[in-house]
Scaffold this motif. Structure first.
Motif, short mmCIF file in Angstrom:
data_model
loop_
_atom_site.label_atom_id
_atom_site.label_comp_id
_atom_site.label_asym_id
_atom_site.label_seq_id
_atom_site.Cartn_x
_atom_site.Cartn_y
_atom_site.Cartn_z
N PRO A 119 -4.85 39.62 15.34
CA PRO A 119 -6.08 38.72 14.92
C PRO A 119 -6.06 38.39 13.49
CG PRO A 119 -6.82 41.06 15.07
CD PRO A 119 -5.21 40.74 15.62
N LYS A 120 -6.69 37.09 13.08
CA LYS A 120 -6.69 36.74 11.65
C LYS A 120 -8.08 36.42 11.26
CE LYS A 120 -2.12 34.82 12.08
NZ LYS A 120 -1.05 34.94 11.37
N GLY A 121 -8.10 36.45 9.91
CA GLY A 121 -9.28 36.02 9.30
C GLY A 121 -10.58 37.12 9.68
N SER A 122 -11.62 36.60 9.84
CA SER A 122 -13.01 37.49 10.23
C SER A 122 -12.62 38.49 11.38
CB SER A 122 -14.09 36.69 10.26
OG SER A 122 -13.78 36.02 11.46
N LYS A 123 -11.79 38.24 12.33
CA LYS A 123 -11.62 39.06 13.38
C LYS A 123 -10.78 40.16 13.06
CE LYS A 123 -11.71 35.51 16.81
NZ LYS A 123 -11.03 34.70 17.89
N LEU A 124 -9.78 40.14 12.05
CA LEU A 124 -9.10 41.32 11.44
C LEU A 124 -10.00 42.06 10.88
CD1 LEU A 124 -6.32 42.53 11.02
CD2 LEU A 124 -6.18 40.89 9.06
N LEU A 125 -10.96 41.73 10.07
CA LEU A 125 -11.69 42.30 9.34
C LEU A 125 -12.70 43.05 10.19
CD1 LEU A 125 -12.67 40.13 6.11
CD2 LEU A 125 -11.06 41.90 6.22
N LYS A 126 -13.34 42.42 11.18
CA LYS A 126 -14.30 43.33 12.10
C LYS A 126 -13.51 44.32 13.10
CE LYS A 126 -17.20 39.18 12.89
NZ LYS A 126 -17.98 38.18 13.75
N SER A 127 -12.29 43.96 13.31
CA SER A 127 -11.56 45.23 14.09
C SER A 127 -11.30 46.59 13.21
CB SER A 127 -10.42 44.74 14.52
OG SER A 127 -9.40 44.54 13.50
N LYS A 128 -11.34 46.37 11.99
CA LYS A 128 -11.18 47.45 11.03
C LYS A 128 -12.33 48.40 11.04
CE LYS A 128 -7.17 46.13 8.49
NZ LYS A 128 -6.46 45.76 7.41
#
Length: 128
Positions: A119-128
């Motif tokens: 996932p890139k962008g905001s999806k990457l930040l939400k998954s963490k």
């Protein structure tokens, strides 16, 4: 084949006599077909009561010793049993190994796909 050899031998060794050869054919294929149609074994001497039972018995009920051929048949059957067991074990091992290799291959492909699709962008930040 033997009758032909005998005829040629007689013809060459006795040149002054007239030799007649009678050719015969066997009825074995007919007998085998008849036995197969009736579900009987091809060799009638291999499986019957006279072959499988002892030649004699004791009146007092003692166990009769095995005959020579009966012992050989039993040993042969044991060897076949052992061979069947070992070969079936090898087949089981091969099937299990194949399934394991297939599962490992699927896991490897899944890891490659998971590594590529991150996932890139905001999806990457939400998954963490």
């Amino acid at each position: 084949m033997i009758s032909q050899r005998l005829c040629t031998m007689l013809n060459t060794s006795i040149s002054f006599m007239q030799v007649r050869c009678i050719k015969t054919t066997t009825v074995l294929p007919l007998i085998q077909k008849w036995r197969k149609e009736r579900g009987l074994p091809m060799n009638p001497q291999s499986h019957n009561e006279l072959v499988n039972r002892p030649d004699y018995s004791f009146k007092d009920g003692r166990i009769t010793p095995y005959g020579v051929r009966q012992k050989k048949r039993m040993e042969h059957q044991r060897e076949l049993r052992d061979q069947i067991i070992s070969l079936s074990g090898e087949i089981d091992f091969a099937v299990e190994r194949h399934a394991k290799l297939q599962a490992e291959e699927e896991n490897r492909k899944k890891r490659i796909i998971d590594a590529k699709l991150k996932p890139k962008g905001s999806k990457l930040l939400k998954s963490k």
